[in-house]
Design a protein around this motif. Structure first.
Motif, PDB file in Angstrom:
ATOM      1  N   VAL A   1      20.549 -10.232  -6.476  1.00 40.80           N
ATOM      2  CA  VAL A   1      19.493  -9.318  -6.915  1.00 40.80           C
ATOM      3  C   VAL A   1      18.122  -9.997  -6.815  1.00 40.80           C
ATOM      4  N   SER A   2      18.065 -11.260  -7.196  1.00 38.78           N
ATOM      5  CA  SER A   2      16.804 -12.002  -7.120  1.00 38.78           C
ATOM      6  C   SER A   2      16.321 -12.120  -5.676  1.00 38.78           C
ATOM      7  N   MET A   3      17.258 -12.386  -4.759  1.00 37.51           N
ATOM      8  CA  MET A   3      16.881 -12.469  -3.351  1.00 37.51           C
ATOM      9  C   MET A   3      16.433 -11.117  -2.819  1.00 37.51           C
ATOM     10  N   VAL A   4      17.065 -10.045  -3.299  1.00 38.30           N
ATOM     11  CA  VAL A   4      16.613  -8.707  -2.926  1.00 38.30           C
ATOM     12  C   VAL A   4      15.179  -8.496  -3.409  1.00 38.30           C
ATOM     13  N   GLY A   5      14.890  -8.995  -4.629  1.00 39.94           N
ATOM     14  CA  GLY A   5      13.549  -8.863  -5.169  1.00 39.94           C
ATOM     15  C   GLY A   5      12.505  -9.505  -4.283  1.00 39.94           C
ATOM     16  N   VAL A   6      12.803 -10.680  -3.781  1.00 37.52           N
ATOM     17  CA  VAL A   6      11.856 -11.392  -2.919  1.00 37.52           C
ATOM     18  C   VAL A   6      11.779 -10.733  -1.550  1.00 37.52           C
ATOM     19  N   PHE A   7      12.938 -10.492  -0.943  1.00 35.12           N
ATOM     20  CA  PHE A   7      12.964  -9.952   0.419  1.00 35.12           C
ATOM     21  C   PHE A   7      12.479  -8.506   0.456  1.00 35.12           C
ATOM     22  N   GLY A   8      12.875  -7.698  -0.543  1.00 37.82           N
ATOM     23  CA  GLY A   8      12.420  -6.309  -0.577  1.00 37.82           C
ATOM     24  C   GLY A   8      10.920  -6.212  -0.706  1.00 37.82           C
ATOM     25  N   THR A   9      10.330  -7.113  -1.480  1.00 37.33           N
ATOM     26  CA  THR A   9       8.870  -7.147  -1.612  1.00 37.33           C
ATOM     27  C   THR A   9       8.224  -7.489  -0.274  1.00 37.33           C
ATOM     28  N   MET A  10       8.798  -8.458   0.411  1.00 34.58           N
ATOM     29  CA  MET A  10       8.246  -8.852   1.706  1.00 34.58           C
ATOM     30  C   MET A  10       8.310  -7.710   2.709  1.00 34.58           C
ATOM     31  N   VAL A  11       9.407  -6.954   2.695  1.00 35.75           N
ATOM     32  CA  VAL A  11       9.549  -5.823   3.616  1.00 35.75           C
ATOM     33  C   VAL A  11       8.432  -4.804   3.378  1.00 35.75           C
ATOM     34  N   ALA A  12       8.198  -4.486   2.108  1.00 34.26           N
ATOM     35  CA  ALA A  12       7.150  -3.517   1.780  1.00 34.26           C
ATOM     36  C   ALA A  12       5.768  -4.060   2.136  1.00 34.26           C
ATOM     37  N   ASP A  13       5.536  -5.345   1.861  1.00 32.58           N
ATOM     38  CA  ASP A  13       4.225  -5.939   2.144  1.00 32.58           C
ATOM     39  C   ASP A  13       3.967  -6.047   3.646  1.00 32.58           C
ATOM     40  N   VAL A  14       5.008  -6.403   4.405  1.00 28.52           N
ATOM     41  CA  VAL A  14       4.860  -6.480   5.866  1.00 28.52           C
ATOM     42  C   VAL A  14       4.534  -5.096   6.419  1.00 28.52           C
ATOM     43  N   THR A  15       5.193  -4.068   5.877  1.00 32.33           N
ATOM     44  CA  THR A  15       4.944  -2.700   6.328  1.00 32.33           C
ATOM     45  C   THR A  15       3.482  -2.324   6.136  1.00 32.33           C
ATOM     46  N   HIS A  16       2.889  -2.774   5.024  1.00 33.59           N
ATOM     47  CA  HIS A  16       1.506  -2.414   4.735  1.00 33.59           C
ATOM     48  C   HIS A  16       0.509  -3.353   5.399  1.00 33.59           C
ATOM     49  N   VAL A  17       0.715  -4.662   5.202  1.00 32.31           N
ATOM     50  CA  VAL A  17      -0.271  -5.641   5.668  1.00 32.31           C
ATOM     51  C   VAL A  17      -0.188  -5.862   7.172  1.00 32.31           C
ATOM     52  N   ALA A  18       1.013  -6.140   7.678  1.00 33.61           N
ATOM     53  CA  ALA A  18       1.159  -6.473   9.101  1.00 33.61           C
ATOM     54  C   ALA A  18       1.112  -5.230   9.988  1.00 33.61           C
ATOM     55  N   LEU A  19       1.755  -4.146   9.544  1.00 34.86           N
ATOM     56  CA  LEU A  19       1.817  -2.943  10.377  1.00 34.86           C
ATOM     57  C   LEU A  19       0.710  -1.951  10.059  1.00 34.86           C
ATOM     58  N   GLY A  20       0.014  -2.179   8.946  1.00 33.01           N
ATOM     59  CA  GLY A  20      -1.108  -1.312   8.600  1.00 33.01           C
ATOM     60  C   GLY A  20      -0.720   0.070   8.093  1.00 33.01           C
ATOM     61  N   VAL A  21       0.504   0.211   7.599  1.00 37.61           N
ATOM     62  CA  VAL A  21       0.950   1.516   7.094  1.00 37.61           C
ATOM     63  C   VAL A  21       0.419   1.716   5.675  1.00 37.61           C
ATOM     64  N   PRO A  22      -0.318   2.791   5.402  1.00 40.67           N
ATOM     65  CA  PRO A  22      -0.863   3.026   4.053  1.00 40.67           C
ATOM     66  C   PRO A  22       0.260   3.244   3.035  1.00 40.67           C
ATOM     67  N   TYR A  23      -0.025   2.904   1.781  1.00 42.20           N
ATOM     68  CA  TYR A  23       0.975   3.109   0.730  1.00 42.20           C
ATOM     69  C   TYR A  23       1.304   4.588   0.557  1.00 42.20           C
ATOM     70  N   LEU A  24       0.351   5.466   0.847  1.00 40.00           N
ATOM     71  CA  LEU A  24       0.604   6.899   0.755  1.00 40.00           C
ATOM     72  C   LEU A  24       1.638   7.358   1.774  1.00 40.00           C
ATOM     73  N   VAL A  25       1.823   6.558   2.822  1.00 39.74           N
ATOM     74  CA  VAL A  25       2.819   6.867   3.845  1.00 39.74           C
ATOM     75  C   VAL A  25       4.120   6.104   3.578  1.00 39.74           C
ATOM     76  N   SER A  26       4.006   4.799   3.304  1.00 41.83           N
ATOM     77  CA  SER A  26       5.214   3.976   3.152  1.00 41.83           C
ATOM     78  C   SER A  26       6.045   4.372   1.931  1.00 41.83           C
ATOM     79  N   THR A  27       5.371   4.763   0.832  1.00 43.59           N
ATOM     80  CA  THR A  27       6.120   5.120  -0.378  1.00 43.59           C
ATOM     81  C   THR A  27       7.030   6.325  -0.147  1.00 43.59           C
ATOM     82  N   PRO A  28       6.534   7.458   0.386  1.00 45.32           N
ATOM     83  CA  PRO A  28       7.459   8.578   0.648  1.00 45.32           C
ATOM     84  C   PRO A  28       8.486   8.277   1.733  1.00 45.32           C
ATOM     85  N   VAL A  29       8.138   7.419   2.697  1.00 49.40           N
ATOM     86  CA  VAL A  29       9.111   7.053   3.733  1.00 49.40           C
ATOM     87  C   VAL A  29      10.269   6.262   3.122  1.00 49.40           C
TER      88      VAL A  29
END
Length: 244
Positions: free
Chosen positions: A65-93
């Motif tokens: 679960v702890s590793m999911v916490g770290v990796f899941g956060t990175m997935v969401a952050d990469v989606t926003h920071v690296a790919l430039g996807v807005p939170y208004l888009v990534s959250t419903p996706v």
């Protein structure tokens, strides 16, 4: 998995907070690409060990679960920071992805009740849901704090209030045990992440500027103590029951 008692929810919130803080610490201190890839490999290895376990093993389960916490956060952050996807888009996706996991899980297995996870396939559905909840929860927390300008503290309080509503709805039998569990499970992510960010980030971003490294270390220790305590309590209960 463990019985969802009060200690379960305490440790769960600690892992979500730790995942947020440690992920931010790692990607800002080291090259993000190899850091994310290394984390993905470690997560895969820990998850594989969890899937091979013949029963609930506290340290292995909460380590996963702890590793999911770290990796899941990175997935969401990469989606926003690296790919430039807005939170208004990534959250419903991410929400749509989570719904798809539940629909498929329900259709194939007939239930999404965590008490029925007795096979590898059901474990795979469970962990797919867990990973998606972490990614969606991270996006939702950042959406509230940044896009909606609530800030980390106010955002955390809003999600905490939502969790209290779920608890009251469950107590009043408005929500069933399965829907109540998963609704609360989803909300623990933005609750933990929001408060972790509030304590860790600089004052210019609305935080207390304690630092992600220190917050991560304190939370790791807190998780270790909590898991050790619950493991001892569980062993004592089993020993008392077997001696009767």
């Amino acid at each position: 998995m463990p019985e969802p008692t009060a200690s379960f929810w305490v440790i769960k919130v600690l892992t979500t907070a730790m995942g947020e803080a440690l992920s931010d610490f790692l990607v800002t201190r080291f090259d993000p690409v190899p850091t994310v890839l290394t984390t993905a490999v470690l997560f895969t290895a820990v998850l594989a060990a969890q899937l091979r376990a013949d029963r609930y093993r506290p340290w292995l389960y909460w380590g996963t679960v702890s590793m999911v916490g770290v990796f899941g956060t990175m997935v969401a952050d990469v989606t926003h920071v690296a790919l430039g996807v807005p939170y208004l888009v990534s959250t419903p996706v991410f929400l749509a992805a989570l719904v798809a996991v539940f629909v498929l899980w329900r259709r194939i297995e007939g239930t999404v009740d965590v008490h029925t996870i007795t096979s590898t396939r059901r474990q795979l559905f469970y962990w797919a849901a867990v990973i998606t909840t972490f990614a969606m929860g991270t996006s939702a927390g950042d959406l509230a704090a940044s896009t909606l300008h609530l800030g980390f503290l106010s955002g955390g309080l809003v999600f905490t209030a939502a969790m209290l509503i779920v608890v009251l709805a469950r107590a009043g039998t408005v929500l069933g045990p399965v829907s109540g569990f998963w609704t609360a499970y989803v909300l623990t992510r933005p609750v933990g992440a929001s408060f972790a960010d509030y304590v860790a980030v600089p004052r210019g971003r609305g935080g207390l500027d304690i630092g992600t490294g220190l917050v991560s270390a304190v939370l790791v220790i807190a998780i270790a103590f909590a898991v050790a305590w619950t493991t001892t309590q569980r062993a004592g209960s089993i020993g008392a029951a077997s001696s009767r």
